[in-house]
Design a protein around this motif. Structure first.
Motif, PDB file in Angstrom:
ATOM      1  N   THR A   1      49.745   4.161   9.156  1.00  0.00           N
ATOM      2  CA  THR A   1      50.023   3.321  10.304  1.00  0.00           C
ATOM      3  C   THR A   1      51.503   3.321  10.879  1.00  0.00           C
ATOM      4  OG1 THR A   1      48.653   1.592   9.523  1.00  0.00           O
ATOM      5  CG2 THR A   1      50.128   0.834  11.082  1.00  0.00           C
ATOM      6  N   TRP A   2      52.368   3.707   9.993  1.00  0.00           N
ATOM      7  CA  TRP A   2      53.727   3.931  10.252  1.00  0.00           C
ATOM      8  C   TRP A   2      54.015   5.190  10.671  1.00  0.00           C
ATOM      9  CZ3 TRP A   2      58.183   4.386   6.001  1.00  0.00           C
ATOM     10  CH2 TRP A   2      59.462   4.192   6.670  1.00  0.00           C
TER      11      TRP A   2
ATOM     12  N   LEU B   1      51.538  -3.650  10.181  1.00  0.00           N
ATOM     13  CA  LEU B   1      52.372  -2.809   9.141  1.00  0.00           C
ATOM     14  C   LEU B   1      52.732  -3.784   7.969  1.00  0.00           C
ATOM     15  CD1 LEU B   1      53.261  -0.011   8.374  1.00  0.00           C
ATOM     16  CD2 LEU B   1      55.434  -0.540   9.822  1.00  0.00           C
TER      17      LEU B   1
ATOM     18  N   ALA C   1      49.088   1.896   5.152  1.00  0.00           N
ATOM     19  CA  ALA C   1      50.335   1.632   5.508  1.00  0.00           C
ATOM     20  C   ALA C   1      51.186   2.891   6.027  1.00  0.00           C
ATOM     21  CB  ALA C   1      51.152   1.042   4.431  1.00  0.00           C
TER      22      ALA C   1
ATOM     23  N   TYR D   1      49.919  -4.740   5.675  1.00  0.00           N
ATOM     24  CA  TYR D   1      49.720  -3.583   4.676  1.00  0.00           C
ATOM     25  C   TYR D   1      50.867  -3.540   3.719  1.00  0.00           C
ATOM     26  CZ  TYR D   1      45.918  -1.299   7.329  1.00  0.00           C
ATOM     27  OH  TYR D   1      44.874  -0.822   8.000  1.00  0.00           O
ATOM     28  N   ALA D   2      52.113  -3.767   4.111  1.00  0.00           N
ATOM     29  CA  ALA D   2      53.059  -3.556   2.990  1.00  0.00           C
ATOM     30  C   ALA D   2      52.956  -4.858   2.028  1.00  0.00           C
ATOM     31  CB  ALA D   2      54.478  -3.801   3.804  1.00  0.00           C
TER      32      ALA D   2
END
Length: 471
Positions: free
Chosen positions: A107-108, A337, A104, A340-341
């Protein structure tokens, strides 16, 4: 097969493709010291982790080391909780959660873990700090290495390696102390009475830290770290990472202040190479995104300081996204995102629930499976069980055993009285459960053996088993 591979084609000169040997040794990287926003951020991320790593083993809670992985006793003390081998599934959960958190965050924000909190980066920067203290900044270190051996060079190099060894030894003591017991380890080493295995691992990790942070450094990030190889799978066009704004920077070239360089077709990059000189993995960010980049932001600080001196706008090298460079916008809210979160929050919630509801007492029951599955005595049907009680709490407790099952049956229990267990103690006790034969309606039925601490009734565990009688 050729043992040479082509590097990128040069933009200037004869345009010939350059080659280098696959196995040629890397030149030593001399990192320029720089100050800036991301350098300060690293202090607030790396320093707390260092303090926790070195000082947590020295903390005591309820008479024992705050974090102690006691392998011989198969007990893992983590602050106010003691875990055992049967809690291995919690470790598996924790590793999976850490992996999803890494996905996560990558990705961010790209490889910010590598640039700001990875032990490889933190320890390497500590060793570079030791070099700077003893040998000076980048140019002085380069001159010192090129100079012939002298008293000054021996003193400066000796000071550097002495600090490296001190840091390496402190690291090894702290790490092994989590398993050995830090106070016992230091005392045993000081009195030359340490267990040979403990002394071996201290020497091993001292040597490993000294070689890794002192000599391998960027080679670990480039060739040994698996994260660098699969990070591209987690990147998308909106991932924030360190980028060079080629539209603004090209064409490069030196110039003087207060000169109209744009009329000459030049960009903001003055080709000072500071972004390369501060890079801990020795890459040129102006060549585009590269798997070696650890997103440490040092090149951003270096470029911003040069832009300030030239009175140009900051941000020629900056944390941004590929989309922002192309379209001027970054999409922060995107399904990948959020996915994932959501998974991360769900897994963390379930893990927290398991830890909070975990009982510090555990019971295992084994019914007698011999030829005589039950006994008849004075109108009673008797079953024999072996009950194993594990006190995983950090305090001693006295436990009682109770039987729960069909409410129409009168259960009686014969066992040893007064089961007193110390912290971490495992105790096996045989018990005999009896039911009047006249009450039995079935060949077998379920019962529960309940273990409960007398001084803390909330500490209990239950185990279902079977009571067998005559058909």
């Amino acid at each position: 097969m050729s043992d040479r591979i082509p590097t990128r084609e040069e933009q200037e000169g004869d345009g010939e493709v350059r080659y280098r040997m696959l196995y040629e040794s890397e030149d030593k990287v001399y990192i320029r010291h720089i100050r800036g926003v991301y350098t300060r951020i690293r202090k607030y991320t790396g320093l707390p982790l260092l303090l926790a790593f070195f000082f947590i083993p020295w903390l005591n809670i309820d008479g024992h080391q705050a974090v102690h992985f006691d392998l011989p006793a198969r007990q893992f003390h983590i602050f106010w909780t003691t875990f055992g081998p049967q809690d291995g599934f919690l470790l598996a959960w924790l590793l999976i959660i850490a992996a999803f958190a890494l996905f996560a965050i990558t990705t961010w924000l790209g490889r910010v873990w590598c640039g700001f909190t990875c032990p490889q980066t933190v320890w390497t920067l500590m060793f570079i700090w030791a070099e700077r203290v003893c040998e000076g900044d980048r140019s002085k270190r380069m001159k010192l290495d090129a100079a012939p051996w002298s008293v000054e060079k021996v003193v400066r190099k000796g000071g550097t390696h002495a600090i490296w060894l001190i840091i390496s030894l402190a690291t090894a003591l702290a790490f092994v102390g989590y398993f050995y017991g830090i106070r016992d380890l230091v005392l045993d080493l000081a009195t030359f009475s340490a267990h040979p295995q403990g002394a071996f691992w201290v020497a091993f990790f001292t040597f490993a830290t000294y070689m890794n942070a002192g000599f391998l450094r960027e080679q670990v990030c480039k060739y040994m770290c698996p994260y660098a190889r699969f990070q591209s799978v987690m990147y998308d066009k909106d991932t924030l990472a360190v980028y060079y704004d080629a539209r603004r920077g090209e064409a490069r070239g030196p110039r003087k202040k207060n000169v109209d360089y744009k009329s000459q077709g030049m960009g903001d990059c003055i080709d000072c190479y500071w972004c390369v000189q501060v890079c801990p993995v020795d890459i040129d960010i102006r060549d585009g995104m590269q798997y070696e980049c650890i997103n440490c932001g040092l090149c951003v600080d270096a470029c911003n300081s040069v832009m300030d001196k030239m009175e140009y706008p900051r941000g020629l090298i900056r944390f941004t996204s590929e989309d922002e460079l192309e379209t001027g916008k970054t999409q922060f809210a995107r399904p990948r995102l959020f996915g994932y979160a959501a998974v991360l929050l769900l897994m963390f919630g379930l893990f927290t629930q398991q830890v909070l509801t975990r009982s510090p007492v555990q019971v295992e029951v084994q019914r007698d499976r011999g030829a005589r599955m039950y006994r008849l005595s004075q109108g009673l049907v008797q079953n024999v069980y072996t009950v194993k009680i594990n006190n995983m709490d950090q305090k001693p407790h006295q436990f009682s055993i109770a039987i729960e099952g069909n409410p129409d049956y009168d259960y009686s229990l014969r066992m040893q009285r007064g089961i007193q267990l110390s912290p971490g103690e495992i105790y096996s006790v045989p018990i005999r459960v009896s039911v009047p034969k006249a009450q039995l309606k079935d060949y077998k039925h379920d019962i529960e053996i309940v273990i409960r601490a007398k001084d803390a009734p909330e500490l209990e565990d239950r185990h279902k088993t079977v009571f067998i009688g005559p058909k």
